[in-house]
Write a protein that holds these residues in place. Structure first.
Motif, PDB file in Angstrom:
ATOM      1  N   CYS A 152       0.812  -1.223   0.000  1.00  0.00           N
ATOM      2  CA  CYS A 152       0.000   0.000   0.000  1.00  0.00           C
ATOM      3  C   CYS A 152       0.841   1.268   0.000  1.00  0.00           C
ATOM      4  O   CYS A 152       0.278   2.383   0.048  1.00  0.00           O
ATOM      5  CB  CYS A 152      -0.914   0.013   1.233  1.00  0.00           C
ATOM      6  SG  CYS A 152      -2.078  -1.370   1.284  1.00  0.00           S
ATOM      7  N   ARG A 153       2.141   1.126  -0.014  1.00  0.00           N
ATOM      8  CA  ARG A 153       3.063   2.270  -0.037  1.00  0.00           C
ATOM      9  C   ARG A 153       2.717   3.266   1.071  1.00  0.00           C
ATOM     10  O   ARG A 153       2.594   2.903   2.217  1.00  0.00           O
ATOM     11  CB  ARG A 153       3.077   2.916  -1.414  1.00  0.00           C
ATOM     12  CG  ARG A 153       3.541   1.941  -2.507  1.00  0.00           C
ATOM     13  CD  ARG A 153       3.730   2.607  -3.845  1.00  0.00           C
ATOM     14  NE  ARG A 153       4.122   1.640  -4.846  1.00  0.00           N
ATOM     15  CZ  ARG A 153       5.362   1.198  -5.049  1.00  0.00           C
ATOM     16  NH1 ARG A 153       6.332   1.682  -4.285  1.00  0.00           N
ATOM     17  NH2 ARG A 153       5.650   0.312  -5.965  1.00  0.00           N
ATOM     18  N   GLN A 154       2.513   4.536   0.711  1.00  0.00           N
ATOM     19  CA  GLN A 154       2.304   5.564   1.720  1.00  0.00           C
ATOM     20  C   GLN A 154       0.833   5.810   2.021  1.00  0.00           C
ATOM     21  O   GLN A 154       0.492   6.798   2.676  1.00  0.00           O
ATOM     22  CB  GLN A 154       2.941   6.883   1.246  1.00  0.00           C
ATOM     23  CG  GLN A 154       4.449   6.809   1.085  1.00  0.00           C
ATOM     24  CD  GLN A 154       5.152   6.559   2.397  1.00  0.00           C
ATOM     25  OE1 GLN A 154       4.834   7.178   3.404  1.00  0.00           O
ATOM     26  NE2 GLN A 154       6.120   5.649   2.403  1.00  0.00           N
ATOM     27  N   SER A 155      -0.028   4.947   1.533  1.00  0.00           N
ATOM     28  CA  SER A 155      -1.454   5.125   1.775  1.00  0.00           C
ATOM     29  C   SER A 155      -1.739   5.007   3.267  1.00  0.00           C
ATOM     30  O   SER A 155      -1.207   4.131   3.950  1.00  0.00           O
ATOM     31  CB  SER A 155      -2.264   4.085   1.007  1.00  0.00           C
ATOM     32  OG  SER A 155      -3.626   4.209   1.306  1.00  0.00           O
ATOM     33  N   ALA A 156      -2.606   5.917   3.776  1.00  0.00           N
ATOM     34  CA  ALA A 156      -2.923   5.915   5.202  1.00  0.00           C
ATOM     35  C   ALA A 156      -3.698   4.661   5.584  1.00  0.00           C
ATOM     36  O   ALA A 156      -3.589   4.165   6.700  1.00  0.00           O
ATOM     37  CB  ALA A 156      -3.716   7.164   5.566  1.00  0.00           C
ATOM     38  N   SER A 157      -4.494   4.164   4.661  1.00  0.00           N
ATOM     39  CA  SER A 157      -5.290   2.969   4.936  1.00  0.00           C
ATOM     40  C   SER A 157      -4.856   1.861   3.989  1.00  0.00           C
ATOM     41  O   SER A 157      -4.715   2.079   2.790  1.00  0.00           O
ATOM     42  CB  SER A 157      -6.783   3.266   4.754  1.00  0.00           C
ATOM     43  OG  SER A 157      -7.543   2.087   4.908  1.00  0.00           O
ATOM     44  N   CYS A 158      -4.659   0.692   4.558  1.00  0.00           N
ATOM     45  CA  CYS A 158      -4.255  -0.456   3.744  1.00  0.00           C
ATOM     46  C   CYS A 158      -5.235  -1.595   4.028  1.00  0.00           C
ATOM     47  O   CYS A 158      -5.151  -2.240   5.086  1.00  0.00           O
ATOM     48  CB  CYS A 158      -2.823  -0.873   4.067  1.00  0.00           C
ATOM     49  SG  CYS A 158      -2.209  -2.211   2.992  1.00  0.00           S
TER      50      CYS A 158
ATOM     51  N   VAL B 218       4.061   4.311   7.809  1.00  0.00           N
ATOM     52  CA  VAL B 218       3.045   5.367   7.800  1.00  0.00           C
ATOM     53  C   VAL B 218       2.599   5.635   9.226  1.00  0.00           C
ATOM     54  O   VAL B 218       2.916   4.902  10.163  1.00  0.00           O
ATOM     55  CB  VAL B 218       1.823   4.952   6.935  1.00  0.00           C
ATOM     56  CG1 VAL B 218       2.219   4.800   5.490  1.00  0.00           C
ATOM     57  CG2 VAL B 218       1.181   3.690   7.460  1.00  0.00           C
TER      58      VAL B 218
END
Length: 773
Positions: free
Chosen positions: A96-102, A162
């Motif tokens: 999910c890289r830098q996504s806040a929600s995974c 994150v």
């Protein structure tokens, strides 16, 4: 001891929070689990069977399985416990890289009946990555006349984590001339800037060695460092300056190579070479950016070098450096944010969540056949997908959730009309103009025993010659069934039926496999002209279906019976005698031979011929009636005893025949014959004395009456003999029911007559019987 209790409290608290999050997610109507990344393979995520309300036995019976929409199968189901377990290492930072929600969406497929559940597994970040500088050593050149407060952007550290585990702060090693400040920019990124706190003095210190440390917010915190070397230069005391610190550019993802994006411009207050500027990408620009973008070093124009793909990267943040040609060189910096605009360049996809199941042809409307979903890699309206079916099929799509559909039956199925349907599904996105994709799904129809066997004919006529060999085939019936497999397999049988009070099964036998009918014995037309057989064809379905057909069997007559002589009857003696007067003329009817044939048709047509005779010139036999007549008048020279052999033939093939021999007596002065009334006098039953007396009186009376009758007849014969020389009387044929034609013929009575005097006694006995009866 205190530490151990604290650890237990910490585990209890973490477990309580985990169950609280799971409970909150389930109540929301959609099962959701939360786990940390990097769990070992086999780690339990949650009790999936319990949360879905399934028993452990149903996991096997209904073939529960999990399908991931992420491409990899990160999770699996422990069939023995019904638990959702980790199947593969999960790296949230890669996923999910830098996504806040995974969140990983999963589809749970359950068969028999088909059901689809959607669950989500949220991957919680752990602090497993340290902040990292791409460049461990950086050299900055500063003029000693650089103004206090001047800021120099430094390379920002990268931390894949994150939230609280991401990059939080920077620390600079102690130096009286420099400090570090953090600048927050769009997107939550933190850029460190080196700030000049005191004027530089090259003569005192020409090189400053600084250590920049980046810290994240994890517990415990992780860090990364970069060595910064500041070289103090003389002269060129003005930096190139951009008009904006940040430039924003929007470009379509289908833009061609060479497309100009923006023209950057920086100014330098210096003159000459100190004011000449060259543009370039930042020192640590990623290769993925360099392969897509390029910049003209002289003009500052930025353009496309490669192809954009919104689905790969929706935006780019590119650092640009402007460097003058002074000595020392002076730099200016800015950032270009490129936003890629999505274009509808991806056709929608049709995904089979579950393979289509064969469906029974008697399945009710609404039966689920398959689960289907549509997806599109584009975004917005370009990624909204609608599925449709072509008309003409008894199926429809029932929408579920998030572009998921159930393929269900919507009409009556008939395997005999169509055993398989190729259902074409069209996926269309919401873009303008829209893109479409078509996919054909085969659905087979399972046969149901809904068609009874059908005979090729409702009735059959069979013509069978009599006297055939037992076991010979009479006929063959055939039935067909529109169903398939065992439902179309047919067995033949004969239903019980009476023929002349005997079961028909004793007459014929049928082969249950092919419907061939065989005789059980030989048939005699004279005893049985024909009969019916009721044949049943039954399929092997469950329940079985059947139909009936009638077979009419007609026995054909064969010439297997020779003519039988009825008259003259052999009961009168071994050699029938006839009498005729010598005065007989030509054409005189001597007698008539009568025969019958038990056969029918041509086989029963009878003809008569004179085979042998004492004198063939004296007698003839009528070919069709059997009448024996004189061909000429009898002469004195003819023998008084004539013998005739008459042959009787039928018209069959081959011919059957029989013979009868007649003895004819030619007599002179033959009287009229008396009607043969010879009968056996029944013996009177023994009665009482009075009845006996009555009998004696009656016999006496009859005797007197007989004597009177005899005298009258004698007188009449004497009178007639004077004129004709014989005593004759008319006699009717009493065997008319057995002869083909009735006739009367004359017979002459002579002293040699076969009628004895007891005839009168017989007459008396008959009269006596009539009196008492």
């Amino acid at each position: 001891m205190t530490k151990r209790i604290g650890y237990r409290n910490w585990r209890w608290l973490a477990l309580w929070w985990r169950h609280f999050i799971l409970l909150w997610s389930t109540i929301d109507g959609q099962t959701r689990y939360t786990i940390p990344e990097e769990l070992k393979q086999g780690s339990v995520v949650g009790n999936l069977a319990k949360d879905l309300g399934l028993g452990l036995s149903e996991i096997f019976d209904r073939k529960l399985r999990v399908a991931s929409e992420a491409g990899k199968q990160y999770f699996n189901v422990d069939a023995g416990k019904g638990e959702l377990v980790v199947n593969e290492r999960i790296d949230r930072d890669t996923l999910c890289r830098q996504s806040a929600s995974c969140v990983l969406p999963l589809q749970v497929v359950i068969e028999n009946p088909l059901q689809l559940h959607r669950i989500e597994v949220e991957i919680r970040d752990i602090n497993d990555n340290s902040p990292n500088f791409l460049t461990k050593d950086r050299v900055l050149k500063m003029a000693e006349l650089t103004a206090v407060g001047a800021r120099f952007p430094l390379e920002s550290a990268e931390d894949p984590d994150v939230g609280s585990n991401s990059l939080k702060s920077y620390i600079l090693s102690k130096d009286e001339c420099f400090s570090v400040k953090v600048k927050d920019i769009e997107g939550g990124r933190k850029i460190p800037e080196l700030v000049l706190e005191k004027p530089l003095d090259r003569e005192k210190k020409a090189v400053h060695e600084l250590l920049l440390t980046a810290l994240d917010g994890g517990t415990p915190a992780r860090s990364g460092t970069s060595q910064i070397t500041v070289t103090v230069l003389d002269n060129n005391d003005n930096n190139p300056v951009f008009q904006k610190a940040v430039y924003k550019v929007r470009v379509n993802e289908n833009s061609e190579k060479g497309t100009s994006l923006i023209k950057l411009e920086a100014t330098d207050s210096d003159e000459g070479v100190n004011g000449e500027i060259e543009y370039s990408f930042g020192e640590h620009t990623l290769e993925s950016v360099l392969s897509v973008f390029d910049i003209d070093a002289v003009t500052g124009e930025m353009f496309l070098r490669g192809e954009l793909d919104y689905e790969v990267a929706a935006s780019y943040r590119i650092d640009i450096t402007a460097v003058d040609k002074g000595s020392p060189e002076m730099e200016g910096h800015c950032r270009v944010q490129v936003e890629v605009i999505d274009v509808n360049d991806n056709a929608p996809e049709i995904v089979l969540t579950s393979k289509p199941s064969p469906v029974r042809e008697d399945a009710p409307s609404g039966t689920v056949v398959a689960l289907i979903s549509g997806r599109d890699l584009d975004s917005g309206n370009n990624g909204k997908v609608t599925l449709q079916l072509t008309n003409g099929h008894p199926f429809s799509l029932k929408p579920s959730f998030s572009n998921n559909y159930a393929l269900v039956t919507s009409g009556v199925l008939d395997r005999e009309s169509s055993s398989e349907y190729n259902i074409e599904i069209t996926a269309t996105d919401a873009a303008f103009p829209p893109l479409t994709t078509k996919k054909t799904i085969p659905v087979s129809v399972i046969d149901v025993n809904d068609n009874p066997p059908k005979f090729s004919q409702s009735s059959y006529n069979v013509y069978l010659k009599e006297n055939g060999l037992p076991g010979s085939m009479l006929s063959s019936v055939s039935a067909s069934d529109l169903d398939f497999g065992d439902n179309a397999k047919i067995s033949y049988s004969i239903l019980d039926f009476k023929v002349q009070d005997v079961s028909v099964s004793s007459y014929v036998y049928i082969n249950s496999d092919n419907g061939s009918i065989y005789s059980m014995h030989s048939y005699d037309y004279e005893k049985l002209k024909g009969f019916q057989i009721l044949v049943q064809a039954k399929d092997h379905g469950s329940p079985s279906l059947s139909s009936n057909a009638t077979v009419h069997v007609f026995i054909l007559d064969q010439n297997d019976n020779a003519p039988a002589v009825i008259y003259p009857s052999a009961a009168l003696g071994s050699l029938p005698h006839q009498k005729m007067p010598r005065s007989t003329k030509a054409g005189y009817l001597v007698t008539k031979v009568t025969a019958v044939d038990a056969d029918s048709g041509h086989n029963a047509w009878i003809s008569y011929r004179l085979a042998e005779a004492t004198d063939t010139s004296l007698f003839s036999v009528n070919l069709y009636t059997g009448e024996v007549r004189t061909k000429r008048a009898v002469s004195e020279q003819d023998d008084s005893s004539q013998r005739l052999l008459i042959e009787i033939q039928d018209d069959g093939e081959p011919v059957q025949s029989s013979t009868v021999t007649l003895a004819i007596l030619v007599e002179d002065g033959l009287h009229e014959p008396i009607l043969d009334l010879r009968q056996k006098v029944p013996e009177p039953s023994k009665k009482s004395g009075r009845i006996t007396l009555y009998l004696i009186l009656s016999l006496a009376s009859v005797s007197v009456l007989s004597m009177v009758t005899f005298i009258i007849l004698a007188v009449k014969c004497v009178r007639n003999s004077r004129s004709s020389g014989s005593c004759c009387m008319r006699r009717d044929d009493f065997d008319g029911d057995m002869m083909s034609q009735s006739q009367s013929f004359r017979s002459c009575l002579s002293p040699m007559s076969e009628f004895s005097d007891f005839t009168f006694v017989n007459l008396a006995a008959v009269a006596l019987r009539n009196i008492f009866c």
